[in-house]
Design a protein around this motif. Structure first.
Motif, short mmCIF file in Angstrom:
data_model
loop_
_atom_site.label_atom_id
_atom_site.label_comp_id
_atom_site.label_asym_id
_atom_site.label_seq_id
_atom_site.Cartn_x
_atom_site.Cartn_y
_atom_site.Cartn_z
N GLU A 253 10.52 -7.17 -7.21
CA GLU A 253 10.33 -8.07 -8.06
C GLU A 253 9.03 -8.39 -8.13
O GLU A 253 7.87 -9.36 -8.51
N LEU A 254 8.19 -7.38 -7.66
CA LEU A 254 6.43 -7.73 -7.65
C LEU A 254 5.49 -7.69 -9.08
O LEU A 254 5.88 -6.98 -9.65
N ARG A 255 4.99 -8.69 -8.93
CA ARG A 255 3.83 -8.52 -10.47
C ARG A 255 2.78 -7.63 -10.29
O ARG A 255 2.24 -7.74 -8.81
N PRO A 256 2.06 -7.19 -11.30
CA PRO A 256 0.79 -6.76 -10.90
C PRO A 256 -0.52 -7.33 -10.09
O PRO A 256 -0.65 -8.55 -9.85
N ALA A 257 -0.54 -7.20 -9.00
CA ALA A 257 -1.71 -6.97 -8.43
C ALA A 257 -1.35 -7.77 -6.65
O ALA A 257 -1.51 -8.19 -6.01
N GLU A 258 0.05 -7.47 -7.31
CA GLU A 258 0.85 -9.25 -5.69
C GLU A 258 1.48 -7.62 -4.64
O GLU A 258 1.64 -6.19 -5.14
N GLN A 259 1.38 -8.08 -3.69
CA GLN A 259 2.05 -7.45 -2.26
C GLN A 259 2.95 -7.60 -1.56
O GLN A 259 3.26 -9.15 -1.79
N ALA A 260 3.14 -6.69 -0.57
CA ALA A 260 5.06 -6.58 0.11
C ALA A 260 4.50 -6.40 1.12
O ALA A 260 3.79 -5.45 1.68
N VAL A 261 4.23 -7.20 2.45
CA VAL A 261 4.00 -6.57 4.15
C VAL A 261 5.07 -6.60 4.23
O VAL A 261 6.07 -7.40 4.42
N LEU A 262 5.79 -5.11 5.24
CA LEU A 262 6.93 -5.30 6.05
C LEU A 262 5.74 -5.03 7.42
O LEU A 262 5.28 -4.01 7.18
N GLU A 263 5.78 -5.57 8.59
CA GLU A 263 5.84 -5.43 9.51
C GLU A 263 6.97 -5.65 10.66
O GLU A 263 7.71 -6.18 10.42
N CYS A 264 6.50 -4.26 10.96
CA CYS A 264 7.85 -4.21 12.33
C CYS A 264 6.74 -3.94 14.23
O CYS A 264 5.79 -3.47 13.99
N ARG A 265 7.77 -4.74 14.71
CA ARG A 265 7.52 -5.48 16.11
C ARG A 265 8.04 -4.56 17.63
O ARG A 265 9.94 -4.20 17.60
N ALA A 266 7.95 -3.91 18.40
CA ALA A 266 8.42 -3.52 19.90
C ALA A 266 7.86 -4.63 20.77
O ALA A 266 7.57 -5.50 20.65
N PRO A 267 9.13 -4.83 21.78
CA PRO A 267 9.17 -5.50 22.84
C PRO A 267 8.07 -5.61 23.05
O PRO A 267 6.91 -6.67 23.99
N ASP A 268 7.29 -4.04 23.28
CA ASP A 268 5.66 -3.59 24.27
C ASP A 268 5.34 -4.21 23.45
O ASP A 268 3.72 -3.61 24.43
N GLY A 269 4.51 -4.47 22.76
CA GLY A 269 3.52 -5.12 21.61
C GLY A 269 3.41 -4.12 21.03
O GLY A 269 2.37 -4.45 19.74
N ARG A 270 4.04 -3.13 20.97
CA ARG A 270 4.02 -2.09 19.56
C ARG A 270 3.82 -3.26 17.91
O ARG A 270 4.60 -2.82 18.27
N HIS A 271 3.17 -1.78 17.29
CA HIS A 271 3.26 -2.40 15.88
C HIS A 271 3.16 -1.27 14.88
O HIS A 271 2.14 -0.70 15.12
N ALA A 272 3.70 -1.72 13.44
CA ALA A 272 3.73 -0.88 12.59
C ALA A 272 3.78 -2.05 11.10
O ALA A 272 4.39 -2.86 11.50
N THR A 273 3.20 -1.62 10.73
CA THR A 273 3.49 -2.57 8.92
C THR A 273 2.30 -1.48 8.09
O THR A 273 1.69 -0.54 7.92
N VAL A 274 3.43 -1.93 6.65
CA VAL A 274 3.59 -1.25 5.10
C VAL A 274 3.05 -2.52 4.60
O VAL A 274 3.77 -3.40 4.56
N THR A 275 1.27 -2.29 3.71
CA THR A 275 1.39 -2.89 2.84
C THR A 275 1.24 -2.57 1.49
O THR A 275 0.59 -1.26 1.24
N VAL A 276 2.31 -2.25 0.60
CA VAL A 276 2.64 -2.11 -1.07
C VAL A 276 2.28 -3.57 -2.07
O VAL A 276 1.69 -4.43 -2.06
N THR A 277 0.79 -3.21 -2.92
CA THR A 277 0.78 -2.84 -3.99
C THR A 277 0.75 -2.65 -5.30
O THR A 277 1.22 -1.57 -5.39
N ARG A 278 1.17 -3.51 -6.19
CA ARG A 278 2.35 -2.98 -7.73
C ARG A 278 0.44 -3.14 -8.71
O ARG A 278 -0.24 -4.00 -8.55
#
Length: 289
Positions: A253-278
């Motif tokens: 559904e993203l339009r040009p230059a819009e972004q979507a971010v998926l962020e995952c977090r673990a209980p021990d504080g580790r985290h990972a993020t992917v940022t996707v731009t159209r």
């Protein structure tokens, strides 16, 4: 930074209870016709569901390809392994060797590769609550290196009682809902993706995963006041399939230059993020294919 295009996406979430003795209970009714029953004694529900999703997307030609298959699962074939151990305890030395060949944590990816004739990379990834982002990184890395033209991603779990007990050790309040999502990531330049991994103190009650959509002005770093971001969608379920499926839907559904971010977090504080731009239609920056 990675460039890619997005093919078909499908989610299957059977009404499956980990307490059910019948592994096939709740799975799609046409699964036997789509997947077949040959060799079923060596396949559990998770493997069957992965095969079903790949074979019902309309993209599996059956001819040899260089596709990469990346399966992201915390518990994968736990049901098969647990059943093997229960049978071993009951039958002792009478347990036949035929029970062993495919009762491993990575058997689903092997079955998928063989069924679709893929000769590309084949891997099973378990990064706990960070699995969805880690799987996308592995899949896009394969495209980036030119090893494959398509990376098939399968993320999720079909929970056995033993898996639910294990998940409850570090996320006791997170429900465990069975489900698997399949997506085809393709060579292309519709999107760019950037990844970030780290660790910090996680506040109590922080959701395991969140999906955010960022407005174009904010994504482009414009000088004017950026448009407000949409409210994030949060996912408390231990299974990352549902957050990943929602994220893929936002990408479409993203339009040009819009972004979507998926962020995952673990209980021990580790985290990972992917940022996707159209990408804008006339964009020439970054890597293209």
């Amino acid at each position: 930074m990675f460039s890619f295009s997005l093919g078909r996406v499908a989610l299957c979430a059977p009404e499956h209870s980990a307490a059910q003795d019948d592994e096939l209970a709740g799975l799609p009714q046409d699964l036997p016709e789509v997947v077949g029953t040959s060799g079923d004694q060596f396949r559990d529900s998770f493997t069957r569901l992965c095969l079903y999703l790949v074979l019902t997307t309309g993209e599996a030609s059956g001819e040899r390809s260089d596709d990469t298959v990346v399966i992201g699962t915390e518990y994968g074939n736990t049901a098969a392994l647990a059943r093997l151990q229960r049978d071993a305890a009951a039958k002792g030395r009478l347990l036949s060797a035929q029970y062993f060949p495919n009762a491993t944590s990575s058997s689903a990816s092997a079955f998928v590769n063989l069924r679709i004739g893929s000769t590309g990379r084949n891997m099973t990834v378990n990064a706990g609550p960070l699995t969805p982002v880690t799987v996308l990184w592995q899949a896009l890395s394969a495209l980036d290196r030119g090893r494959s033209g398509t990376s098939r991603v399968l993320i999720g779990d079909v929970y056995a009682p033993e898996a639910v007990l294990d998940a409850g050790l570090d996320t006791p309040d997170a429900p465990c809902t069975s489900g698997v999502v399949h997506a085809a990531l393709l060579h292309g330049d519709d999107f760019t993706a950037e990844f970030a991994f780290g660790a910090d103190d996680t506040a109590p009650g922080t959701p395991l995963r969140a999906v955010r959509r960022r407005a174009a002005a904010a994504a482009a770093g414009a000088a004017r006041e950026p448009a407000p971001d949409a409210e994030p969608a949060v996912f408390a379920d231990r299974n990352g399939a549902f957050a990943a499926h929602h994220f893929m839907g936002v990408l479409k559904e993203l339009r040009p230059a819009e972004q979507a971010v998926l962020e995952c977090r673990a209980p021990d504080g580790r985290h990972a993020t992917v940022t996707v731009t159209r990408r804008p239609a006339n964009s020439t920056d970054g890597r293209t294919w």
